[in-house]
Design an enzyme around this catalytic site. Structure first.
Site, PDB file in Angstrom:
ATOM      1  CG  ASP A   1       7.674   2.688   0.956  1.00 24.03           C
ATOM      2  OD1 ASP A   1       6.935   2.326   1.887  1.00 24.03           O
ATOM      3  OD2 ASP A   1       7.370   2.576  -0.234  1.00 24.03           O
TER       4      ASP A   1
ATOM      5  CE  LYS B   1       6.178   6.167   6.852  1.00 23.84           C
ATOM      6  NZ  LYS B   1       6.754   6.065   5.491  1.00 23.84           N
TER       7      LYS B   1
ATOM      8  N   GLY C   1       3.323  -0.043   4.916  1.00 22.40           N
ATOM      9  CA  GLY C   1       4.090  -1.243   5.246  1.00 22.40           C
ATOM     10  C   GLY C   1       5.359  -0.772   5.927  1.00 22.40           C
ATOM     11  CG  HIS C   2       5.382   1.588   8.790  1.00 17.19           C
ATOM     12  ND1 HIS C   2       4.885   2.490   9.693  1.00 17.19           N
ATOM     13  CD2 HIS C   2       5.104   2.098   7.556  1.00 17.19           C
ATOM     14  CE1 HIS C   2       4.320   3.494   9.036  1.00 17.19           C
ATOM     15  NE2 HIS C   2       4.432   3.272   7.741  1.00 17.19           N
TER      16      HIS C   2
ATOM     17  CD  GLN D   1      -0.046   6.198   3.812  1.00 12.77           C
ATOM     18  OE1 GLN D   1      -0.753   6.876   4.553  1.00 12.77           O
ATOM     19  NE2 GLN D   1       0.038   4.896   3.951  1.00 12.77           N
TER      20      GLN D   1
HETATM   21  P1  GDP Z   1       8.497   2.751   6.020  1.00 11.75           P
HETATM   22  O1  GDP Z   1       7.230   2.489   5.282  1.00 11.75           O
HETATM   23  O2  GDP Z   1       8.856   4.195   6.032  1.00 11.75           O
HETATM   24  O3  GDP Z   1       8.506   2.153   7.395  1.00 11.75           O
HETATM   25  O4  GDP Z   1       9.648   2.031   5.180  1.00 11.75           O
HETATM   26  P2  GDP Z   1       9.583   0.535   4.522  1.00 11.75           P
HETATM   27  O5  GDP Z   1       9.679  -0.468   5.595  1.00 11.75           O
HETATM   28  O6  GDP Z   1       8.432   0.433   3.595  1.00 11.75           O
HETATM   29  O7  GDP Z   1      10.857   0.580   3.574  1.00 11.75           O
HETATM   30  C1  GDP Z   1      12.134   0.816   4.078  1.00 11.75           C
HETATM   31  C2  GDP Z   1      13.011  -0.376   3.702  1.00 11.75           C
HETATM   32  O8  GDP Z   1      14.374  -0.028   3.887  1.00 11.75           O
HETATM   33  C3  GDP Z   1      12.799  -1.591   4.571  1.00 11.75           C
HETATM   34  O9  GDP Z   1      13.065  -2.735   3.827  1.00 11.75           O
HETATM   35  C4  GDP Z   1      13.830  -1.411   5.684  1.00 11.75           C
HETATM   36  O10 GDP Z   1      14.209  -2.651   6.268  1.00 11.75           O
HETATM   37  C5  GDP Z   1      14.973  -0.807   4.914  1.00 11.75           C
HETATM   38  N1  GDP Z   1      15.832   0.134   5.652  1.00 11.75           N
HETATM   39  C6  GDP Z   1      15.498   1.046   6.599  1.00 11.75           C
HETATM   40  N2  GDP Z   1      16.583   1.786   6.938  1.00 11.75           N
HETATM   41  C7  GDP Z   1      17.615   1.348   6.176  1.00 11.75           C
HETATM   42  C8  GDP Z   1      18.978   1.732   6.046  1.00 11.75           C
HETATM   43  O11 GDP Z   1      19.474   2.665   6.676  1.00 11.75           O
HETATM   44  N3  GDP Z   1      19.725   1.037   5.140  1.00 11.75           N
HETATM   45  C9  GDP Z   1      19.219   0.017   4.391  1.00 11.75           C
HETATM   46  N4  GDP Z   1      20.022  -0.603   3.535  1.00 11.75           N
HETATM   47  N5  GDP Z   1      17.944  -0.368   4.503  1.00 11.75           N
HETATM   48  C10 GDP Z   1      17.145   0.295   5.368  1.00 11.75           C
HETATM   49  P1  IMO Z   2       4.301   3.701   4.015  1.00  8.97           P
HETATM   50  O1  IMO Z   2       3.602   4.082   5.307  1.00  8.97           O
HETATM   51  C1  IMO Z   2       4.646   4.251  -0.305  1.00  8.97           C
HETATM   52  C2  IMO Z   2       0.964   5.169  -2.510  1.00  8.97           C
HETATM   53  C3  IMO Z   2       0.455   4.117  -3.461  1.00  8.97           C
HETATM   54  C4  IMO Z   2      -0.244   4.999  -4.486  1.00  8.97           C
HETATM   55  C5  IMO Z   2      -0.836   6.112  -3.633  1.00  8.97           C
HETATM   56  C6  IMO Z   2      -2.290   5.906  -3.265  1.00  8.97           C
HETATM   57  O2  IMO Z   2       4.757   2.298   3.978  1.00  8.97           O
HETATM   58  O3  IMO Z   2       5.353   4.695   3.680  1.00  8.97           O
HETATM   59  P2  IMO Z   2      -3.578   4.283  -1.582  1.00  8.97           P
HETATM   60  O4  IMO Z   2      -3.555   2.803  -1.449  1.00  8.97           O
HETATM   61  O5  IMO Z   2      -3.161   5.015  -0.351  1.00  8.97           O
HETATM   62  O6  IMO Z   2      -4.873   4.813  -2.124  1.00  8.97           O
HETATM   63  O7  IMO Z   2      -2.477   4.608  -2.733  1.00  8.97           O
HETATM   64  O8  IMO Z   2      -0.050   6.159  -2.456  1.00  8.97           O
HETATM   65  N1  IMO Z   2       1.178   4.695  -1.100  1.00  8.97           N
HETATM   66  C7  IMO Z   2       2.383   4.471  -0.577  1.00  8.97           C
HETATM   67  N2  IMO Z   2       3.613   4.519  -1.128  1.00  8.97           N
HETATM   68  N3  IMO Z   2       4.506   3.961   1.026  1.00  8.97           N
HETATM   69  C8  IMO Z   2       3.286   3.925   1.587  1.00  8.97           C
HETATM   70  O9  IMO Z   2       3.112   3.770   2.917  1.00  8.97           O
HETATM   71  C9  IMO Z   2       2.142   4.140   0.783  1.00  8.97           C
HETATM   72  N4  IMO Z   2       0.817   4.160   1.006  1.00  8.97           N
HETATM   73  C10 IMO Z   2       0.236   4.506  -0.154  1.00  8.97           C
HETATM   74  O10 IMO Z   2       1.510   3.381  -4.015  1.00  8.97           O
HETATM   75  O11 IMO Z   2       0.713   5.571  -5.337  1.00  8.97           O
HETATM   76 MG    MG Z   3       6.522   1.328   3.656  1.00  2.44          MG
END
Ligand code: GDP
Ligand code: IMO
Ligand code: MG
Length: 422
Positions: A13, A16, A40-41, A223
């Site tokens: 998270d 990415k 979840g991206h 991840q």
């Molecule tokens: P990913 O899994 O690495 O793609 O990240 P996620 O989408 O799960 O979580 C990142 C969260 O932070 C999302 O809600 C994005 O919209 C938000 N986000 C990404 N970059 C920034 C930033 O620079 N500032 C803020 N405030 N939010 C951001």
């Molecule tokens: P992105 O790509 C954050 C965590 C789960 C759990 C552990 C194992 O959005 O960054 P799993 O379902 O893979 O067997 O869970 O890994 N986990 C993540 N945490 N971002 C993710 O993906 C994750 N994918 C799995 O919360 O602790």
């Molecule tokens: Mg994510």
């Protein structure tokens, strides 16, 4: 040509999706190499928010191929939902998307097993996303798995039922849980047709041919390094190699093909699910970060645990991945902080070190922090690195020096354009 890589250096998270979406126009191909619907991206542009799980984050860009590699695990039900969302958004996904035949399938009973094993673990649970990731990779390495290419081959139904029967036997080991297998199975079978409608490829040949033709490829990690099956905070990890090495096995490209490795980190740290998190702030600071950063899971909606930046942890990730550039996200979340902290060392077992212990879960780690002044002003609208407040620049430059890698991108908001490129 080489394959550039963008991957998370923390526990996932890191942002990415946002950064891949921004960088995508510089490439001809964006490819996912591991993970599955546990990811979840989030992408934000034109006042719209999109969350992708298995589909690469280049899908909204014109003239770009998005490849789902053999290292990814696919749940047809989740995949069909993602395709449906793209349809609604008017994205011409069919011409942009390719799926590797060797990618493994998540069966409904894989999800069932994931839920049953987690329930049985009680307090010791991993905090899995319950998407069936662990059981699917177990069947892959156990040489029992079903692959995307199998759906068009003779004997698919028999193979499916044989694997399902094995799972049902295994499920008897665990206390019963609620799972409507009949309904899930019916949906699963239906959505196989969506998979059949996608252009399937032998990903390794497909991608190497494109590289030979001079096409530019960006590999998108899921991840983060601390969730890597080998190097993460085992057993509180996911079931794939999330580090750069995973690009080679997850796409079929040779190590000599790897180019730039862009490591992405938040300006602080989060983790969702159970497991060790040395710099966690289970207090007002953590609550502040969660509120300001909107730190709730993009896949599960769970509140994310929040804490300070952990530099020894990041140094470890830089080492494992061969990071050549850093992208720092969510700097804006710290805007209203009086001061900011970052761990520079750990103390455990009577020593002071910048190295992680073998069993980070069983070791009482005391992080040693360095304090930085906050900047107490908004960063929105800043597009040049030079225009950042001095205190923000000092914080970033300390990170750079500590990690020995240049920061080439700094993100100041969730929107596509809120990014300072240096
Ligand atoms: P990913 O899994 O690495 O793609 O990240 P996620 O989408 O799960 O979580 C990142 C969260 O932070 C999302 O809600 C994005 O919209 C938000 N986000 C990404 N970059 C920034 C930033 O620079 N500032 C803020 N405030 N939010 C951001
Ligand atoms: P992105 O790509 C954050 C965590 C789960 C759990 C552990 C194992 O959005 O960054 P799993 O379902 O893979 O067997 O869970 O890994 N986990 C993540 N945490 N971002 C993710 O993906 C994750 N994918 C799995 O919360 O602790
Ligand atoms: Mg994510």
């Amino acid at each position: 040509m080489t394959v550039d890589v963008l991957l998370g250096l923390q526990w996932g998270d890191e942002g990415k999706g946002k950064v891949v979406d921004f960088l995508a126009p510089r490439y001809d191909v964006v490819a996912r190499f591991q993970g599955g619907p546990n990811a979840g991206h989030t992408l934000m542009f034109d006042n719209q928010k999109y969350v992708l799980h298995t589909i690469p984050s280049g899908i909204f860009r014109d003239n770009l191929i998005n490849l789902i590699g053999n290292g990814v695990v696919i749940d047809p039900i989740v995949f069909a939902k993602e395709i449906d969302n793209l349809k609604k958004a008017g994205v011409p996904y069919a011409e942009r998307l390719r799926l590797a035949r060797k990618a493994h399938l998540i069966l409904p009973t894989h999800r069932y097993l994931d839920a049953a094993t987690e329930a049985a673990k009680g307090k010791a649970r991993i905090g899995s996303t319950l998407k069936g990731i662990g059981p699917t990779y177990m069947d892959k390495t156990g040489r029992n798995g079903l692959r995307v290419g199998d759906i068009n081959a003779a004997g698919f139904e028999e193979k499916y039922h044989a694997l399902k029967a094995k799972h049902l036997t295994l499920l008897q080991l665990y206390p019963e849980i609620d799972f409507n297998l009949e309904q899930e199975e019916a949906r699963w079978m239906e959505t196989l047709d969506v998979l059949r409608s996608i252009q399937l490829v032998d990903g390794e040949y497909y991608l190497n041919d494109l590289l030979t033709q001079g096409k530019r490829v960006l590999a998108e990690g899921a991840q983060g390094s601390m969730l890597d099956i080998d190097f993460g905070t085992y057993p509180f990890v996911t079931s794939s190699n999330t580090v750069t090495a995973g690009v080679c096995t997850g796409l079929g490209v040779a190590p000599s093909r790897i180019g730039e490795v862009i490591g992405i980190t938040k300006a602080y740290c989060t983790r969702v699910g159970s497991g060790p998190f040395p710099t966690e702030q289970d207090n007002e600071t953590g609550e502040f970060l969660r509120r300001e950063g909107g730190e709730f899971g993009a896949t599960t909606g769970r509140p994310r645990r929040c804490g300070w930046l952990d530099l020894p942890q990041l140094r470890y990730s830089v080492l494992l991945n061969g990071v050549t550039q850093l992208a720092v996200t969510k700097i804006d979340v710290l805007n209203n902080m009086e001061h900011i902290e970052a761990a520079t060392h750990y103390r455990y077992d009577g020593i002071q070190t910048d190295r992680l212990p073998y069993d980070i879960d069983a070791t009482a780690i005391e992080p040693l922090y360095r304090k930085f002044p906050g900047w107490r002003q908004p960063l929105s609208g800043i597009t040049q690195y030079e225009d950042l407040p001095d205190t923000a620049a000092q914080y970033l430059e300390f990170m750079e020096q500590y990690l020995g890698v240049p920061i080439t991108m700094a993100s100041t908001g969730p929107e596509r354009e809120s990014l300072i490129v240096r």
